[in-house]
Design an enzyme around this catalytic site. Sequence first.
Site, PDB file in Angstrom:
ATOM      1  N   GLU A  22      32.740  39.424  34.884  1.00 41.62           N
ATOM      2  CA  GLU A  22      33.755  39.813  35.011  1.00 41.62           C
ATOM      3  C   GLU A  22      35.240  38.810  34.795  1.00 41.62           C
ATOM      4  OE1 GLU A  22      34.850  39.908  39.119  1.00 41.62           O
ATOM      5  OE2 GLU A  22      32.926  39.892  40.088  1.00 41.62           O
ATOM      6  N   LYS A 156      29.062  39.529  50.813  1.00 45.95           N
ATOM      7  CA  LYS A 156      29.258  38.068  51.925  1.00 45.95           C
ATOM      8  C   LYS A 156      29.982  39.052  53.270  1.00 45.95           C
ATOM      9  CE  LYS A 156      32.028  35.055  49.356  1.00 45.95           C
ATOM     10  NZ  LYS A 156      31.700  35.493  47.811  1.00 45.95           N
TER      11      LYS A 156
HETATM   12  N1  PSU Z   1      33.539  39.373  46.304  1.00 45.35           N
HETATM   13  C1  PSU Z   1      33.317  38.181  45.882  1.00 45.35           C
HETATM   14  N2  PSU Z   1      33.276  37.393  45.340  1.00 45.35           N
HETATM   15  C2  PSU Z   1      34.446  38.172  44.894  1.00 45.35           C
HETATM   16  C3  PSU Z   1      35.309  39.989  44.653  1.00 45.35           C
HETATM   17  C4  PSU Z   1      34.133  40.027  45.642  1.00 45.35           C
HETATM   18  O1  PSU Z   1      32.236  37.824  46.691  1.00 45.35           O
HETATM   19  O2  PSU Z   1      34.982  37.322  43.688  1.00 45.35           O
HETATM   20  C5  PSU Z   1      36.130  40.059  43.298  1.00 45.35           C
HETATM   21  C6  PSU Z   1      35.140  41.301  42.770  1.00 45.35           C
HETATM   22  O3  PSU Z   1      35.734  40.845  41.271  1.00 45.35           O
HETATM   23  C7  PSU Z   1      35.682  42.132  43.279  1.00 45.35           C
HETATM   24  C8  PSU Z   1      37.080  41.970  44.115  1.00 45.35           C
HETATM   25  O4  PSU Z   1      35.519  43.466  42.471  1.00 45.35           O
HETATM   26  O5  PSU Z   1      37.240  40.691  44.033  1.00 45.35           O
HETATM   27  C9  PSU Z   1      36.944  43.177  44.811  1.00 45.35           C
HETATM   28  O6  PSU Z   1      38.097  42.445  45.669  1.00 45.35           O
HETATM   29  P1  PSU Z   1      38.783  44.159  46.752  1.00 45.35           P
HETATM   30  O7  PSU Z   1      38.273  43.864  47.880  1.00 45.35           O
HETATM   31  O8  PSU Z   1      40.306  44.040  47.156  1.00 45.35           O
HETATM   32  O9  PSU Z   1      38.458  45.684  46.232  1.00 45.35           O
END
Ligand code: PSU
Length: 301
Positions: A22, A156
């Site tokens: 990604e 996390k």
């Molecule tokens: N969680 C992590 N590191 C990240 C992300 C999530 O520990 O870099 C990033 C990933 O790209 C994930 C996105 O798809 O954040 C999720 O964002 P949201 O919670 O806004 O959907």
Amino acid sequence: MLEILQEVKEALEQNKPVVALESTIISHGMPYPQNVETARKVEAIIREHGAVPATIAIIGGKLKVGLTADELEYFGQTKGILKASRRDMPFIVANGLDGATTVATTMIIAEMAGIKVFVTGGIGGVHRGAETSFDISADLQELAKTNVAVVSAGVKSILDIGLTLEYLETQGVPVFAYQTKDFPAFYTRKSGFEVLYSLDTPEMAAQTMKAKWAMNLAGGMVIANPVPEAYEMDTEQINTAIENALKACEQEGIKGKDITPFLLARIKEVTGGSSLDTNIQLVFNNARVGAQIAVAYSKLL
Ligand code: PSU
Ligand code: MN
């Protein structure tokens, strides 16, 4: 609108192993230049383990599968690239913009290209307090419908890990831990939650993917690979940093898609960079396992 790098295209045509990566982790997850260095090293690790890396991003409205060295550098250096989840894709493509692909979007584009294995750091999930905020990452819905296996270091604890696992169960998404039954919490090897099934070898992972899709059970799966012990963070240190970040997020009124990047950046600040080291090492570890799974899966084709 789909632009597959020649090397990736050839590998896919010959059923050779390919691993998707990604780009939100590059533009929103880590600072420059560590982001580009890490992305390059991850690609190198995937190659060392016999697979072809395909970093996915939206550049000038094109869905890129595999980035050149110049594109990767551009992406890592450029500030203000939009974080692109499923709902953002139409606008970004229609206007020829750049977009950093989240887990959800990377899965969508990987599937378009025919890539079955995707390596990242952490997936999105159900946020703490989601019962009133409704903040549930679009990553979870994507895992329910798009046929890509996602290797991560778990979830996390900025998120509600228990609710995330419940949501995945409801959506029929298989959740595995790699060589353990403890579901990992990204910075640490254990979250206090267990999975039902452990995948002990790349071959078992590949057979499970094959079985799922042979039955037309749409959607991906979560393969959670704990951070190596040597790089694990101290539970108390990370929990304090997370609590601190969550408070700051609320006080500063951060909303919507800015929440996850804000929390990640704040944790990094509070831990004085040691969380970044752990983050980098767990991605390397996922790259090794993901490449091995892609190699095993390609043997079943
Ligand atoms: N969680 C992590 N590191 C990240 C992300 C999530 O520990 O870099 C990033 C990933 O790209 C994930 C996105 O798809 O954040 C999720 O964002 P949201 O919670 O806004 O959907
Ligand atoms: Mn959200």
